[in-house]
Design a protein around this motif. Structure first.
Motif, PDB file in Angstrom:
ATOM      1  N   GLU A 118       2.502   9.152  -0.238  1.00  0.00           N
ATOM      2  CA  GLU A 118       3.155   8.367  -1.295  1.00  0.00           C
ATOM      3  C   GLU A 118       4.091   7.353  -0.645  1.00  0.00           C
ATOM      4  OE1 GLU A 118       4.292   6.924  -4.942  1.00  0.00           O
ATOM      5  OE2 GLU A 118       2.736   8.422  -4.544  1.00  0.00           O
ATOM      6  N   LEU A 119       3.917   6.067  -1.014  1.00  0.00           N
ATOM      7  CA  LEU A 119       4.804   5.031  -0.496  1.00  0.00           C
ATOM      8  C   LEU A 119       6.152   5.131  -1.207  1.00  0.00           C
ATOM      9  CD1 LEU A 119       2.349   1.980  -0.275  1.00  0.00           C
ATOM     10  CD2 LEU A 119       2.960   3.615   1.514  1.00  0.00           C
ATOM     11  N   LYS A 120       7.227   5.256  -0.463  1.00  0.00           N
ATOM     12  CA  LYS A 120       8.539   5.502  -1.053  1.00  0.00           C
ATOM     13  C   LYS A 120       9.243   4.224  -1.485  1.00  0.00           C
ATOM     14  CE  LYS A 120       9.230   9.818   1.466  1.00  0.00           C
ATOM     15  NZ  LYS A 120      10.086  10.592   2.398  1.00  0.00           N
ATOM     16  N   GLU A 121       8.816   3.088  -0.915  1.00  0.00           N
ATOM     17  CA  GLU A 121       9.449   1.818  -1.268  1.00  0.00           C
ATOM     18  C   GLU A 121       8.548   1.048  -2.227  1.00  0.00           C
ATOM     19  OE1 GLU A 121      10.602  -0.402   2.144  1.00  0.00           O
ATOM     20  OE2 GLU A 121      11.525   1.319   3.148  1.00  0.00           O
ATOM     21  N   ASP A 122       9.155   0.307  -3.146  1.00  0.00           N
ATOM     22  CA  ASP A 122       8.393  -0.468  -4.120  1.00  0.00           C
ATOM     23  C   ASP A 122       7.801  -1.741  -3.510  1.00  0.00           C
ATOM     24  OD1 ASP A 122       8.912   1.347  -6.157  1.00  0.00           O
ATOM     25  OD2 ASP A 122      10.775   0.349  -6.728  1.00  0.00           O
ATOM     26  N   ILE A 150       6.945  -3.471   0.366  1.00  0.00           N
ATOM     27  CA  ILE A 150       6.861  -3.271   1.815  1.00  0.00           C
ATOM     28  C   ILE A 150       6.412  -4.573   2.464  1.00  0.00           C
ATOM     29  CG2 ILE A 150       5.738  -1.989   3.678  1.00  0.00           C
ATOM     30  CD1 ILE A 150       5.382   0.305   1.643  1.00  0.00           C
ATOM     31  N   LYS A 185       4.082  -2.438  -3.802  1.00  0.00           N
ATOM     32  CA  LYS A 185       3.387  -1.194  -3.470  1.00  0.00           C
ATOM     33  C   LYS A 185       2.013  -1.116  -4.123  1.00  0.00           C
ATOM     34  CE  LYS A 185       4.948   2.576  -5.409  1.00  0.00           C
ATOM     35  NZ  LYS A 185       5.787   3.773  -5.686  1.00  0.00           N
ATOM     36  N   GLN A 186       1.917  -1.503  -5.390  1.00  0.00           N
ATOM     37  CA  GLN A 186       0.647  -1.400  -6.094  1.00  0.00           C
ATOM     38  C   GLN A 186      -0.414  -2.305  -5.490  1.00  0.00           C
ATOM     39  OE1 GLN A 186       0.035   0.954  -8.446  1.00  0.00           O
ATOM     40  NE2 GLN A 186      -2.090   0.294  -8.140  1.00  0.00           N
ATOM     41  N   ALA A 226       1.587   0.861   6.127  1.00  0.00           N
ATOM     42  CA  ALA A 226       1.570   1.247   4.719  1.00  0.00           C
ATOM     43  C   ALA A 226       0.136   1.523   4.257  1.00  0.00           C
ATOM     44  CB  ALA A 226       2.202   0.145   3.871  1.00  0.00           C
TER      45      ALA A 226
END
Length: 446
Positions: A232-236, A238, A243-244, A223
């Motif tokens: 762009e990371l597709k999962e919130d 990981i 994600k943030q 990630a």
């Protein structure tokens, strides 16, 4: 914590000795010696000091062989060496394992013996940092010296390791706390980051703790790599990390001046094995598009790295090297110790400076119980209970001088401080004697 009075009753001090415990190889120790015993150690961590000072506990001091009742009995050196040489000379598939807590000089003699009889030679990397070595062969090695980290690093990341417990002086001497040339304020000039599912002692003192899920290291590192490449990371979430938080950590890692990533067995022994290390190395390579980053495995035994370096230099392969065909071969799962023992191939097993009885799986130890085992070591342990012949060695870095390689591949001379027990012999001498006696047996049989 109980206060301990400083030791004042000693004869002399031996300065600048090298610790023979972990891969940090701290070479600034002072041994306080009285009556040919180390009674105190200055500058060492508790683990290193304990190993150096409590050396007499369960010490092997005389050669031993099992009698007809299966009991170990004291014998003279010639009897023990002749019996061991006879076993090795007549073996069809001998296996020599260990080597990580002895000197490079001893390894050299061991390699000569291995090549002469067509044996397999292997070390503890086969059950610890073997995946690291495989990954390095796959994708490279962004290596540095620990001195560079001390002088330059402003971010230090630990993952899969807990140096506060396993390498106690690593942070204090090399990575986080020391004042470096470009980090004059030491700890205040550095950011300490720990990636670990557990809130370890190292995590407790870190500026950032990333508690990803168990077996989540591969996805987590990937990630970060995706963010570095502008994806762009597709999962919130990981690997249990929002994600943030991954994006924020990536930005911090991009903006340091010099970053160092240290990893341990926690990274090599989760589900992805060497692929975890592949991705970690790839991550460091990607970060170097923005700033300077380096990577280093946290090696355990003080000379486990030395064996891999020595073997790679001499034979082109780092461990698990098989000479049964007259030339060196190396294949993970084929020529490595546990796999050979599980297939019940070896008919003689020599272990030096290691304890497979304590660390090998049950199936491997079951085969060891059924074949002749020769032990060269300084301490009684589970492997002694399996051994048919015991040859007592000496303590490298305390009783015998020798060469070792630190975890960052820097060679270090280990001086001797005291004399070994009169009935013990140097590891190098023992292996050389075995080699000479095996040659004599082979030549007489022609």
């Amino acid at each position: 914590m109980v206060y301990e009075e400083p030791v004042t009753d000693y004869d002399h001090i031996v300065e600048n000795c090298t610790c023979a415990f972990c891969g940090s190889n701290c070479d600034d120790l002072d041994y306080l010696v009285k009556g040919n015993h180390v009674v105190a150690v200055r500058h060492a961590c508790r683990l290193g000091a304990s190993k150096i000072m409590e050396d007499e506990d369960q010490r092997l001091k005389v050669p031993m062989m099992r009698d007809e009742n299966g009991e170990l009995q004291e014998v003279d050196w010639d009897t023990a060496l002749d019996a061991a040489a006879e076993l090795i000379a007549n073996a069809v598939r001998p296996l020599f394992y260990g080597w990580s807590e002895t000197s490079i000089e001893c390894m050299k003699k061991g390699l000569e013996l291995t090549e002469y009889v067509g044996a397999v030679i292997d070390n503890q990397a086969t059950i610890c940092h073997g995946p690291t070595v495989q990954a390095v062969q796959n994708v490279g090695y962004p290596l540095m010296s620990l001195g560079e980290v001390k002088n330059r690093a402003d971010m230090v990341v630990y993952t899969g390791s807990n140096p506060m417990n396993a390498h106690p002086r690593h942070l204090a001497r090399y990575s986080v706390f020391p004042r470096g040339w470009f980090r004059q304020r030491g700890r205040f000039d550095r950011t300490l980051v720990t990636w670990d599912p557990k809130f370890s002692d190292t995590a407790k003192m870190s500026d950032i703790w990333v508690p990803f899920e168990e077996n989540g290291d591969y996805a987590f590192c990937n990630a970060i790599r995706a963010v570095l490449k502008g994806k762009e990371l597709k999962e919130d979430v990981i690997s249990g990390i929002p994600k943030q938080d991954i994006i924020d950590l990536t930005e911090e890692m991009k903006n340091v001046e010099f970053g160092a990533l240290f990893f341990g067995l926690g990274l090599t022994h989760t589900l992805s094995k060497q692929r975890n290390i592949d991705i970690a190395i790839g991550l460091v390579q990607d970060l170097n598009a923005y700033t300077k980053w380096v990577l280093l495995p946290m090696r355990g035994h003080f000379n486990v790295n030395g064996f891999n370096i020595f073997m790679a230099y001499q034979m082109g392969f780092p461990y698990g090297v098989d000479f049964c065909r007259g030339y060196p071969r190396y294949m993970i799962g084929e020529t490595t110790t546990v796999d050979l023992l599980n297939r019940e191939e070896p008919d003689v097993f020599m272990v030096i400076a290691a304890d497979p009885g304590a660390h090998f799986p049950g199936g491997a130890n079951m085969h060891l119980a059924n074949i002749p085992v020769i032990q060269i070591d300084i301490h009684w342990g589970p492997s002694t209970e399996l051994a048919d012949i015991v040859l007592p060695g000496t303590f490298i870095g305390v009783e015998t001088a020798g060469t070792s390689y630190r975890m960052d591949s820097v060679p270090i001379h280990m001086k001797s401080a005291i004399n070994p027990p009169e009935t013990c012999r140097e590891d190098e001498w023992i292996v050389n004697e075995l080699y000479e006696r095996v040659k004599k047996i082979k030549e007489e049989a022609k």
